[in-house]
Design a protein around this motif. Structure first.
Motif, PDB file in Angstrom:
ATOM      1  N   MET A   1      37.448  32.211  29.087  1.00  0.00           N
ATOM      2  CA  MET A   1      37.842  33.578  28.740  1.00  0.00           C
ATOM      3  C   MET A   1      37.783  34.507  29.951  1.00  0.00           C
ATOM      4  O   MET A   1      38.492  35.493  30.006  1.00  0.00           O
ATOM      5  N   GLY A   2      36.896  34.228  30.885  1.00  0.00           N
ATOM      6  CA  GLY A   2      36.856  35.045  32.095  1.00  0.00           C
ATOM      7  C   GLY A   2      36.025  36.287  31.921  1.00  0.00           C
ATOM      8  O   GLY A   2      36.032  36.897  30.865  1.00  0.00           O
ATOM      9  N   GLY A   3      35.350  36.682  32.955  1.00  0.00           N
ATOM     10  CA  GLY A   3      34.513  37.882  32.881  1.00  0.00           C
ATOM     11  C   GLY A   3      35.372  39.124  32.789  1.00  0.00           C
ATOM     12  O   GLY A   3      36.439  39.207  33.374  1.00  0.00           O
ATOM     13  N   ALA A   4      34.890  40.089  32.049  1.00  0.00           N
ATOM     14  CA  ALA A   4      35.669  41.299  31.854  1.00  0.00           C
ATOM     15  C   ALA A   4      35.795  42.089  33.140  1.00  0.00           C
ATOM     16  O   ALA A   4      36.747  42.810  33.343  1.00  0.00           O
ATOM     17  N   ALA A   5      34.786  41.933  34.035  1.00  0.00           N
ATOM     18  CA  ALA A   5      34.780  42.742  35.253  1.00  0.00           C
ATOM     19  C   ALA A   5      35.861  42.298  36.230  1.00  0.00           C
ATOM     20  O   ALA A   5      36.176  43.005  37.176  1.00  0.00           O
ATOM     21  N   GLU A   6      36.425  41.113  35.997  1.00  0.00           N
ATOM     22  CA  GLU A   6      37.436  40.608  36.911  1.00  0.00           C
ATOM     23  C   GLU A   6      38.652  41.531  36.919  1.00  0.00           C
ATOM     24  O   GLU A   6      39.057  42.049  35.875  1.00  0.00           O
ATOM     25  N   THR A   7      39.212  41.727  38.100  1.00  0.00           N
ATOM     26  CA  THR A   7      40.375  42.602  38.191  1.00  0.00           C
ATOM     27  C   THR A   7      41.662  41.806  38.011  1.00  0.00           C
ATOM     28  O   THR A   7      41.672  40.582  38.068  1.00  0.00           O
ATOM     29  N   PHE A   8      42.755  42.533  37.860  1.00  0.00           N
ATOM     30  CA  PHE A   8      44.066  41.910  37.772  1.00  0.00           C
ATOM     31  C   PHE A   8      44.329  41.097  39.046  1.00  0.00           C
ATOM     32  O   PHE A   8      44.801  39.964  39.002  1.00  0.00           O
ATOM     33  N   TYR A   9      43.941  41.701  40.196  1.00  0.00           N
ATOM     34  CA  TYR A   9      44.146  41.032  41.481  1.00  0.00           C
ATOM     35  C   TYR A   9      43.404  39.709  41.530  1.00  0.00           C
ATOM     36  O   TYR A   9      43.945  38.678  41.926  1.00  0.00           O
ATOM     37  N   GLY A  10      42.161  39.755  41.092  1.00  0.00           N
ATOM     38  CA  GLY A  10      41.346  38.543  41.098  1.00  0.00           C
ATOM     39  C   GLY A  10      41.995  37.441  40.270  1.00  0.00           C
ATOM     40  O   GLY A  10      42.028  36.275  40.671  1.00  0.00           O
ATOM     41  N   VAL A  11      42.537  37.814  39.150  1.00  0.00           N
ATOM     42  CA  VAL A  11      43.137  36.821  38.254  1.00  0.00           C
ATOM     43  C   VAL A  11      44.387  36.218  38.862  1.00  0.00           C
ATOM     44  O   VAL A  11      44.579  35.007  38.867  1.00  0.00           O
ATOM     45  N   ILE A  12      45.262  37.072  39.420  1.00  0.00           N
ATOM     46  CA  ILE A  12      46.505  36.495  39.946  1.00  0.00           C
ATOM     47  C   ILE A  12      46.260  35.677  41.207  1.00  0.00           C
ATOM     48  O   ILE A  12      46.948  34.701  41.473  1.00  0.00           O
ATOM     49  N   ARG A  13      45.204  36.038  41.982  1.00  0.00           N
ATOM     50  CA  ARG A  13      44.859  35.208  43.133  1.00  0.00           C
ATOM     51  C   ARG A  13      44.418  33.830  42.655  1.00  0.00           C
ATOM     52  O   ARG A  13      44.807  32.805  43.222  1.00  0.00           O
ATOM     53  N   ARG A  14      43.638  33.834  41.560  1.00  0.00           N
ATOM     54  CA  ARG A  14      43.156  32.579  41.009  1.00  0.00           C
ATOM     55  C   ARG A  14      44.340  31.730  40.514  1.00  0.00           C
ATOM     56  O   ARG A  14      44.311  30.506  40.546  1.00  0.00           O
ATOM     57  N   GLN A  15      45.389  32.393  40.080  1.00  0.00           N
ATOM     58  CA  GLN A  15      46.552  31.669  39.573  1.00  0.00           C
ATOM     59  C   GLN A  15      47.508  31.259  40.696  1.00  0.00           C
ATOM     60  O   GLN A  15      48.630  30.802  40.443  1.00  0.00           O
ATOM     61  N   ILE A  17      48.782  33.192  43.394  1.00  0.00           N
ATOM     62  CA  ILE A  17      49.697  34.155  44.005  1.00  0.00           C
ATOM     63  C   ILE A  17      49.038  34.701  45.263  1.00  0.00           C
ATOM     64  O   ILE A  17      47.872  35.093  45.259  1.00  0.00           O
ATOM     65  N   THR A  18      49.806  34.718  46.359  1.00  0.00           N
ATOM     66  CA  THR A  18      49.213  35.110  47.651  1.00  0.00           C
ATOM     67  C   THR A  18      49.035  36.622  47.735  1.00  0.00           C
ATOM     68  O   THR A  18      49.672  37.371  47.001  1.00  0.00           O
ATOM     69  N   ARG A  19      48.199  37.029  48.690  1.00  0.00           N
ATOM     70  CA  ARG A  19      47.971  38.468  48.882  1.00  0.00           C
ATOM     71  C   ARG A  19      49.262  39.133  49.351  1.00  0.00           C
ATOM     72  O   ARG A  19      49.555  40.269  48.991  1.00  0.00           O
ATOM     73  N   ARG A  20      50.031  38.388  50.147  1.00  0.00           N
ATOM     74  CA  ARG A  20      51.303  38.919  50.651  1.00  0.00           C
ATOM     75  C   ARG A  20      52.246  39.245  49.482  1.00  0.00           C
ATOM     76  O   ARG A  20      52.835  40.321  49.417  1.00  0.00           O
ATOM     77  N   SER A  21      52.340  38.289  48.546  1.00  0.00           N
ATOM     78  CA  SER A  21      53.203  38.490  47.374  1.00  0.00           C
ATOM     79  C   SER A  21      52.699  39.653  46.533  1.00  0.00           C
ATOM     80  O   SER A  21      53.487  40.431  45.983  1.00  0.00           O
ATOM     81  N   PHE A  22      51.382  39.762  46.443  1.00  0.00           N
ATOM     82  CA  PHE A  22      50.782  40.842  45.658  1.00  0.00           C
ATOM     83  C   PHE A  22      51.189  42.202  46.226  1.00  0.00           C
ATOM     84  O   PHE A  22      51.594  43.103  45.502  1.00  0.00           O
ATOM     85  N   HIS A  23      51.145  42.322  47.568  1.00  0.00           N
ATOM     86  CA  HIS A  23      51.510  43.594  48.183  1.00  0.00           C
ATOM     87  C   HIS A  23      52.996  43.880  48.047  1.00  0.00           C
ATOM     88  O   HIS A  23      53.410  45.027  47.877  1.00  0.00           O
ATOM     89  N   LYS A  24      53.796  42.801  48.123  1.00  0.00           N
ATOM     90  CA  LYS A  24      55.231  42.955  47.897  1.00  0.00           C
ATOM     91  C   LYS A  24      55.476  43.528  46.499  1.00  0.00           C
ATOM     92  O   LYS A  24      56.272  44.441  46.301  1.00  0.00           O
ATOM     93  N   PHE A  25      54.737  42.974  45.541  1.00  0.00           N
ATOM     94  CA  PHE A  25      54.866  43.418  44.147  1.00  0.00           C
ATOM     95  C   PHE A  25      54.515  44.894  44.012  1.00  0.00           C
ATOM     96  O   PHE A  25      55.219  45.667  43.373  1.00  0.00           O
TER      97      PHE A  25
END
Lengths: 363, 243
Positions: A1-15, A17-25
């Motif tokens: 289920m994942g900890g509630a404190a986790e951010t959206f960024y943390g989750v997509i990195r885990r999935q 997605i690179t930091r570069r793509s994240f910034h592009k987004f």
């Protein structure tokens, strides 16, 4: 289920997605929203730091059709909702934990995210016999509901059960099943009626709350305006047949084969507020009317107690017989008509027999 | 209008004479002023249109043959209903205005003096008259007490509730941001499921049909039996007492 404190960024990195793509987004989002050059970094900052919304999903007296609907959402996919957008900390139906372990999460969330979590309720609490008709985790569901509602930010009342009461609250309602807004009165409650609600309506509502960090605008009945402002009838693709006066008269007649309006077959589209005729079901494949059957009005208050599903008027039981407004009205008007005729006849007879007397009197 | 005052005076005298049991001269009273008469007939026409179109809207019409885009009959029936609904509503608002501006009789359909003992005595007399027990009717310049009772509950209240439920249902089509919804949306706070509002609206139709039956019957009957003009009064405005 994942900890509630986790951010959206943390989750997509885990999935993956690179930091570069994240910034592009983030840049793309800022540009498409027409925001200034600094907005991209603000969005990135928000997604990196803002914890995901913790959600507690509880089940009272219900049939789980809401969950069944929810997991079939196509836009967005339910996996994105459950795994990325929100932090679904507790949902007895789909969580891995069970028993005491699961119940412990409730207390933990309540303490840790006091005033921050969203309480999603499927079904409703029965109040008769001290709530004993629905025992969840060893105690009445109504107690659990009241406890968890105390520290939540808002409540989502999933489905007609939580919104209006539905079948378990239908007359004579032996268990005293009661909709959420009659039990919890001090929290904002979003009603999402439907039996079940449309999958995309459910996930879109969650998306709205997580994206904008606020609750959607609600109508007079406490339903989100964006999905419940218009009736099935207003967006029905068979509406031209209604305006033309082309109706199905009996099931499987020529008009039914031509797909004419189901108004005379008791379709409740004209009295039902929902998004079925716009969003449709199963990823936009169809909805009841498109499949040739009238609308039941499943998202409306007391839809089990309004007489036949194939009749547009409510059955009135106060007269001892089951009849609708037109039958009662016609009978009353007919009786009065007969009474008038009889009265006229008596008047005429009286007048004819009184005439000599009257003449004598005048003399 | 000025020349009517002597008329009214003699009429009042005549009416008093009749009420106190003395025989009176043939009296003519000006009861229904021109705006009331005009409203009565426009209102009657609106109710006729509303009742017929409403019945068809409620129960549907036989399926129209041919191409869908060639037909708009149900739409037109609904349009007639809404149009007549506006006529009825504006007429009703005007009638309320005239209750204040017109003669004292213009107020009569808007209240019932339930608190007055003499009123109930007179209602009882009217009931006895209609039950063929009382030999002679009492004469009234305007509505008799029983008529006033029926008028208020079966007409004034019924029409008012038809206007409210009608506009609430109309607001479902015009949408939640329409002025109809702003003014009449509260109806859905009482009956969240609009199917119930439909049901009340249908019951209202039959209430008004029943009212019309009684109204027309008693008007014609009393014109013949009670020795006073009723039917022509709503055309000329004058009530004539024939003995």
């Amino acid at each position: 289920m994942g900890g509630a404190a986790e951010t959206f960024y943390g989750v997509i990195r885990r999935q993956g997605i690179t930091r570069r793509s994240f910034h592009k987004f983030c840049s793309l989002t800022a540009t498409s929203l027409g925001l200034g050059p600094l907005a991209a970094s603000q969005i990135a900052n928000a997604l990196e730091t803002k914890p995901r919304v913790p959600v507690i999903w509880m089940h009272g007296l219900e049939c789980t059709c809401c969950s069944e609907s929810f997991i079939r959402s196509a836009h967005p996919l339910v996996k994105d909702v459950v795994l990325s957008m929100i932090s679904l900390d507790y949902d007895a139906l789909i969580m891995a934990a069970a028993g005491h372990q699961a119940e412990a999460i409730l207390e933990e969330t309540r303490a840790k995210y006091k005033g921050e979590y969203v309480l999603a309720v499927e079904g409703n609490p029965p109040l008769n016999e001290g709530g004993m008709f629905c025992i969840d985790g060893g105690k009445p569901f109504v107690e659990k509901l009241r406890a968890m509602a105390e520290d939540c930010t808002a409540i989502i009342a999933w489905g007609t059960c939580a919104s209006w009461g539905c079948v378990q609250a239908a007359k004579p309602n032996p268990t005293g099943a009661t909709p959420i807004d009659k039990v919890i009165t001090n929290k904002p409650i979003i009603k999402v009626p439907g039996c079940p609600p449309i999958a995309e309506v459910m996930t879109a509502l969650v998306t709205f709350i997580t994206t904008f960090g606020k609750l959607p605008e609600l109508d007079r009945q406490g339903r989100p305006k964006m999905f419940y402002s218009q009736r099935i009838h207003d967006k029905c693709y068979r509406r031209p047949h209604f305006d033309a006066g082309q109706f199905v008269e009996v099931w499987d007649d020529e008009s039914a084969r031509k797909g004419y309006c189901l108004y005379k077959m008791g379709c409740k589209g004209p009295t039902t507020y929902n998004a079925c005729s716009a969003v449709r079901w199963n990823g936009g494949v169809s909805f009841p009317i498109q499949s040739g059957h009238g609308c039941f009005g499943c998202s409306e208050d007391g839809f089990w107690d309004k007489g036949s599903f194939y009749d547009r008027l409510t059955t009135i039981k106060q007269f001892g017989i089951e009849a609708n407004a037109d039958q009662i009205g016609m009978a009353a008007a007919g009786a009065v008509g007969l009474a008038v005729a009889a009265h006229a006849a008596v008047t005429a007879v009286k007048r004819l027999t009184r005439k000599p007397g009257r003449v004598a009197q005048e003399k | 209008m000025l020349d009517k005052s002597p008329h009214a005076l003699t009429a009042a005298v005549a009416a008093d004479a009749v009420r106190s049991g003395r025989s009176a001269e043939r009296g003519v009273v000006y009861v229904y002023e021109a705006p009331v008469r005009l409203w009565h007939w426009i209102n009657a026409a609106a109710i006729l249109v509303l009742g017929l179109t409403g019945y068809f809207i409620g129960s549907g019409i036989p399926t129209m043959p041919g191409e869908t885009s060639d037909n708009f009959l149900f739409g037109q029936i609904r349009f007639a209903h809404f149009f007549a609904g506006y006529v009825l509503t504006l007429g009703f608002l005007f009638r309320i205005y005239w209750a204040f501006m017109g003669n004292p009789h213009a107020k009569q359909i808007f209240y019932v003096p339930l608190w007055r003992k003499s009123y109930w005595r007179e209602v009882w007399h009217e009931i006895r008259w209609y039950a063929f027990v009382a030999a002679e009717p009492k004469k009234y310049v305007a509505h008799n007490p029983l008529a006033q009772l029926a008028m208020f509950f079966m007409f004034t209240l019924a029409i008012a509730s038809m206007i409210v439920t009608g506009f609430a249902l109309y607001a479902q089509g015009t949408g939640n941001d329409s002025w109809q919804y702003m003014l009449f949306g509260w109806v859905f706070s009482i009956w969240p499921n609009s199917q119930d509002v439909h049901t009340w609206h249908h019951l209202g139709l039959w209430m008004i049909v029943t009212f019309a039956l009684i109204h027309i019957y008693t008007a014609v009957r009393e014109d013949i039996v009670s020795r006073q003009s009723i039917v022509s009064s709503i055309i000329s405005g004058e009530r004539e007492f024939r003995d």
